[in-house]
Motif scaffolding. Structure first.
Motif, mmCIF file in Angstrom:
data_model
loop_
_atom_site.group_PDB
_atom_site.id
_atom_site.type_symbol
_atom_site.label_atom_id
_atom_site.label_comp_id
_atom_site.label_asym_id
_atom_site.label_seq_id
_atom_site.Cartn_x
_atom_site.Cartn_y
_atom_site.Cartn_z
ATOM 1 N N THR A 111 4.737 -3.821 13.199
ATOM 2 C CA THR A 111 4.884 -4.788 11.990
ATOM 3 C C THR A 111 3.906 -4.166 10.931
ATOM 4 O O THR A 111 4.183 -3.945 9.635
ATOM 5 N N ARG A 112 2.836 -3.816 11.208
ATOM 6 C CA ARG A 112 1.655 -3.244 10.199
ATOM 7 C C ARG A 112 2.340 -1.832 9.644
ATOM 8 O O ARG A 112 2.042 -1.810 8.161
ATOM 9 N N LEU A 113 2.931 -1.061 10.459
ATOM 10 C CA LEU A 113 3.667 0.103 9.760
ATOM 11 C C LEU A 113 4.669 -0.162 8.691
ATOM 12 O O LEU A 113 4.749 0.111 7.609
ATOM 13 N N PHE A 114 5.650 -1.225 9.314
ATOM 14 C CA PHE A 114 6.737 -1.729 8.282
ATOM 15 C C PHE A 114 6.094 -2.406 7.112
ATOM 16 O O PHE A 114 6.728 -2.280 5.788
ATOM 17 N N LYS A 115 4.977 -3.182 7.275
ATOM 18 C CA LYS A 115 4.494 -3.900 5.982
ATOM 19 C C LYS A 115 3.868 -2.760 5.067
ATOM 20 O O LYS A 115 4.146 -2.914 3.837
ATOM 21 N N LEU A 116 3.164 -1.794 5.618
ATOM 22 C CA LEU A 116 2.641 -0.701 4.769
ATOM 23 C C LEU A 116 3.810 -0.106 3.939
ATOM 24 O O LEU A 116 3.988 -0.007 2.712
ATOM 25 N N MET A 117 5.031 0.383 4.590
ATOM 26 C CA MET A 117 5.850 0.894 3.941
ATOM 27 C C MET A 117 6.743 0.021 2.981
ATOM 28 O O MET A 117 7.114 0.516 1.967
ATOM 29 N N HIS A 118 6.652 -1.327 3.318
ATOM 30 C CA HIS A 118 7.600 -2.220 2.493
ATOM 31 C C HIS A 118 6.419 -2.530 0.999
ATOM 32 O O HIS A 118 7.246 -2.363 0.083
ATOM 33 N N LYS A 119 5.470 -2.272 1.376
ATOM 34 C CA LYS A 119 4.367 -2.763 0.068
ATOM 35 C C LYS A 119 4.681 -1.399 -0.817
ATOM 36 O O LYS A 119 4.669 -1.426 -1.935
ATOM 37 N N ILE A 120 4.801 0.104 -0.248
ATOM 38 C CA ILE A 120 5.104 0.907 -1.273
ATOM 39 C C ILE A 120 6.513 1.176 -1.777
ATOM 40 O O ILE A 120 6.679 1.065 -2.841
#
Length: 137
Positions: free
Chosen positions: A114-123
């Motif tokens: 989830t941390r990785l997906f949130k990082l990518m989603h923020k970008i």
């Protein structure tokens, strides 16, 4: 009127739906092509990113078109090369590319999570693109 839920087909698929032998042959051919490409990249004097960048930018353009953007690969490459302010559609494709690149880098230190997906989603939603007002930190 009651709607019925979608029920996917169970695996393994029946022969009349997917010819499994043909599918395996195509999968083997695709794998061989990938190995050949990786070997050429490894033996090339060019940095692999030089060859992969246009392919990844094209992927970004095609993926954002699904979301309704009206941008071409040429427009995205031009905006990136000239470091000029991009319109919202172009910026959305550039965000997609950046999220992809940063996500690949993050995989070196993060698991798929989830941390990785949130990082990518923020970008993806940065730089005032469509939907950026929905981002929660």
């Amino acid at each position: 009127m009651r709607l019925k839920p979608f029920v996917p087909l169970m695996s393994p698929l029946k022969e009349e739906i997917v010819n499994q032998i043909q599918f395996i042959r195509e999968l083997i051919e695709a794998n061989k092509s990938i190995v050949e490409y990786q070997t050429m990249l490894k033996n090339s004097k060019l940095h692999p990113q030089f060859l992969l960048r246009p392919v990844m930018l094209k992927e970004a353009v095609q993926s954002t078109k699904i979301e309704g953007t009206q941008v071409t690969l040429d427009e995205v490459m031009e905006a990136e090369a000239q470091n000029k302010k991009a319109n919202k559609d172009t910026q959305e494709a550039l965000n997609y590319y950046k999220a992809l690149m940063d996500g690949m880098d993050a995989l070196k230190s993060y698991p798929i999570s989830t941390r990785l997906f949130k990082l990518m989603h923020k970008i993806l939603l940065s730089n005032n693109v469509r939907g950026s007002n929905r981002w929660e930190t």
